[in-house]
Design a protein around this motif. Structure first.
Motif, PDB file in Angstrom:
ATOM      1  N   ARG A  58      -0.844  -5.060 -21.713  1.00  0.00           N
ATOM      2  CA  ARG A  58      -1.148  -3.791 -21.080  1.00  0.00           C
ATOM      3  C   ARG A  58      -0.910  -3.847 -19.574  1.00  0.00           C
ATOM      4  O   ARG A  58      -0.868  -4.901 -18.992  1.00  0.00           O
ATOM      5  N   ALA A  59      -0.797  -2.708 -18.948  1.00  0.00           N
ATOM      6  CA  ALA A  59      -0.412  -2.574 -17.551  1.00  0.00           C
ATOM      7  C   ALA A  59      -1.223  -3.496 -16.653  1.00  0.00           C
ATOM      8  O   ALA A  59      -2.430  -3.343 -16.470  1.00  0.00           O
ATOM      9  N   PHE A  60      -0.541  -4.450 -16.060  1.00  0.00           N
ATOM     10  CA  PHE A  60      -1.168  -5.456 -15.199  1.00  0.00           C
ATOM     11  C   PHE A  60      -1.869  -4.796 -14.023  1.00  0.00           C
ATOM     12  O   PHE A  60      -2.969  -5.202 -13.641  1.00  0.00           O
ATOM     13  N   ILE A 105      -5.894 -15.471  -2.360  1.00  0.00           N
ATOM     14  CA  ILE A 105      -5.451 -14.862  -3.604  1.00  0.00           C
ATOM     15  C   ILE A 105      -4.552 -13.672  -3.286  1.00  0.00           C
ATOM     16  O   ILE A 105      -4.817 -12.918  -2.338  1.00  0.00           O
ATOM     17  N   SER A 106      -3.477 -13.531  -4.041  1.00  0.00           N
ATOM     18  CA  SER A 106      -2.549 -12.422  -3.851  1.00  0.00           C
ATOM     19  C   SER A 106      -1.987 -12.031  -5.214  1.00  0.00           C
ATOM     20  O   SER A 106      -2.179 -12.739  -6.198  1.00  0.00           O
ATOM     21  N   ARG A 107      -1.300 -10.910  -5.233  1.00  0.00           N
ATOM     22  CA  ARG A 107      -0.705 -10.474  -6.492  1.00  0.00           C
ATOM     23  C   ARG A 107       0.589  -9.738  -6.226  1.00  0.00           C
ATOM     24  O   ARG A 107       0.790  -9.152  -5.157  1.00  0.00           O
ATOM     25  N   ASP A 108       1.469  -9.759  -7.223  1.00  0.00           N
ATOM     26  CA  ASP A 108       2.717  -9.018  -7.187  1.00  0.00           C
ATOM     27  C   ASP A 108       2.751  -8.193  -8.463  1.00  0.00           C
ATOM     28  O   ASP A 108       3.075  -8.730  -9.546  1.00  0.00           O
ATOM     29  N   ASN A 109       2.418  -6.928  -8.367  1.00  0.00           N
ATOM     30  CA  ASN A 109       2.340  -6.095  -9.565  1.00  0.00           C
ATOM     31  C   ASN A 109       3.702  -5.860 -10.201  1.00  0.00           C
ATOM     32  O   ASN A 109       3.802  -5.611 -11.397  1.00  0.00           O
ATOM     33  N   ALA A 110       4.758  -5.952  -9.406  1.00  0.00           N
ATOM     34  CA  ALA A 110       6.106  -5.802  -9.966  1.00  0.00           C
ATOM     35  C   ALA A 110       6.471  -6.979 -10.857  1.00  0.00           C
ATOM     36  O   ALA A 110       7.278  -6.851 -11.770  1.00  0.00           O
ATOM     37  N   ILE A 113      -9.158 -10.175  -6.663  1.00  0.00           N
ATOM     38  CA  ILE A 113      -8.324  -9.244  -5.919  1.00  0.00           C
ATOM     39  C   ILE A 113      -8.322  -7.910  -6.646  1.00  0.00           C
ATOM     40  O   ILE A 113      -8.298  -7.862  -7.880  1.00  0.00           O
ATOM     41  N   SER A 114      -8.366  -6.844  -5.879  1.00  0.00           N
ATOM     42  CA  SER A 114      -8.404  -5.517  -6.470  1.00  0.00           C
ATOM     43  C   SER A 114      -7.078  -5.163  -7.128  1.00  0.00           C
ATOM     44  O   SER A 114      -6.077  -5.868  -6.960  1.00  0.00           O
ATOM     45  N   ARG A 115      -7.073  -4.066  -7.855  1.00  0.00           N
ATOM     46  CA  ARG A 115      -5.887  -3.699  -8.639  1.00  0.00           C
ATOM     47  C   ARG A 115      -4.643  -3.527  -7.784  1.00  0.00           C
ATOM     48  O   ARG A 115      -3.558  -3.968  -8.173  1.00  0.00           O
ATOM     49  N   ALA A 116      -4.782  -2.927  -6.622  1.00  0.00           N
ATOM     50  CA  ALA A 116      -3.625  -2.716  -5.753  1.00  0.00           C
ATOM     51  C   ALA A 116      -3.400  -3.873  -4.794  1.00  0.00           C
ATOM     52  O   ALA A 116      -2.420  -3.864  -4.035  1.00  0.00           O
ATOM     53  N   GLY A 117      -4.275  -4.846  -4.831  1.00  0.00           N
ATOM     54  CA  GLY A 117      -4.126  -5.998  -3.955  1.00  0.00           C
ATOM     55  C   GLY A 117      -4.620  -5.775  -2.542  1.00  0.00           C
ATOM     56  O   GLY A 117      -4.343  -6.585  -1.650  1.00  0.00           O
ATOM     57  N   ILE A 118      -5.382  -4.710  -2.326  1.00  0.00           N
ATOM     58  CA  ILE A 118      -5.823  -4.378  -0.971  1.00  0.00           C
ATOM     59  C   ILE A 118      -7.051  -5.183  -0.558  1.00  0.00           C
ATOM     60  O   ILE A 118      -7.200  -5.591   0.600  1.00  0.00           O
ATOM     61  N   THR A 119      -7.931  -5.417  -1.509  1.00  0.00           N
ATOM     62  CA  THR A 119      -9.201  -6.076  -1.207  1.00  0.00           C
ATOM     63  C   THR A 119      -9.288  -7.401  -1.943  1.00  0.00           C
ATOM     64  O   THR A 119      -8.950  -7.485  -3.126  1.00  0.00           O
ATOM     65  N   THR A 120      -9.740  -8.418  -1.218  1.00  0.00           N
ATOM     66  CA  THR A 120      -9.938  -9.730  -1.829  1.00  0.00           C
ATOM     67  C   THR A 120     -11.373 -10.202  -1.607  1.00  0.00           C
ATOM     68  O   THR A 120     -12.055  -9.767  -0.678  1.00  0.00           O
ATOM     69  N   TYR A 121     -11.804 -11.078  -2.472  1.00  0.00           N
ATOM     70  CA  TYR A 121     -13.157 -11.609  -2.457  1.00  0.00           C
ATOM     71  C   TYR A 121     -13.066 -13.115  -2.705  1.00  0.00           C
ATOM     72  O   TYR A 121     -12.235 -13.558  -3.499  1.00  0.00           O
ATOM     73  N   TYR A 122     -13.931 -13.872  -2.039  1.00  0.00           N
ATOM     74  CA  TYR A 122     -13.879 -15.322  -2.175  1.00  0.00           C
ATOM     75  C   TYR A 122     -15.279 -15.909  -2.271  1.00  0.00           C
ATOM     76  O   TYR A 122     -16.222 -15.420  -1.647  1.00  0.00           O
ATOM     77  N   ALA A 123     -15.378 -17.012  -3.000  1.00  0.00           N
ATOM     78  CA  ALA A 123     -16.591 -17.810  -2.960  1.00  0.00           C
ATOM     79  C   ALA A 123     -16.676 -18.483  -1.595  1.00  0.00           C
ATOM     80  O   ALA A 123     -15.650 -18.809  -0.983  1.00  0.00           O
TER      81      ALA A 123
END
Length: 119
Positions: free
Chosen positions: A27-29, A70-75, A51-61
């Motif tokens: 399903r849609a990543f 942490i980062s993401r590439d939705n493409a 990391i949020s769905r659009a990659g705008i917000t990150t959270y860390y321990a």
């Protein structure tokens, strides 16, 4: 449902770096917040970052803040964990997961990848 496959683990000396990748299918990543967790034998799985769905917000321990990114590439349907200044206590099996941000709990999980940091 989504399938997750981690890669990039290995053995590294203290102070070194590794980048983990987690490839998703199904399903849609981009509809999922994503996270990384880790676990060592005899301990509960612990939250590392998210990391949020659009990659705008990150959270860390707190234990990894300032060292891990942490980062993401939705493409590419992929989420990454860049780990710098690694310490022996970072040794664990690292899992990626789809995440409920309100509770920082994982829903769908990958199989994990081993990271070992030697002193």
């Amino acid at each position: 449902q989504v399938q997750l496959v981690e890669s990039g683990g290995g053995l590294v000396q203290a102070g070194g770096s590794l980048r983990l990748s987690c490839a998703a299918s199904g399903r849609a990543f981009s509809s999922y917040a994503m996270g990384w967790f880790r676990q060592t034998p005899g301990k509960e799985r612990e939250f590392v970052g998210a990391i949020s769905r659009a990659g705008i917000t990150t959270y860390y321990a707190d234990s990894v803040k300032g060292r891990f990114t942490i980062s993401r590439d939705n493409a590419k349907n992929t989420v990454y964990l860049q780990m710098n200044s690694l310490k022996p206590e970072d040794t664990a099996v690292y899992y990626c997961a789809t995440v409920i941000l309100a509770s920082m709990t994982g829903t769908y999980w990958g199989q994990g990848t081993q990271v070992t940091v030697s002193s």
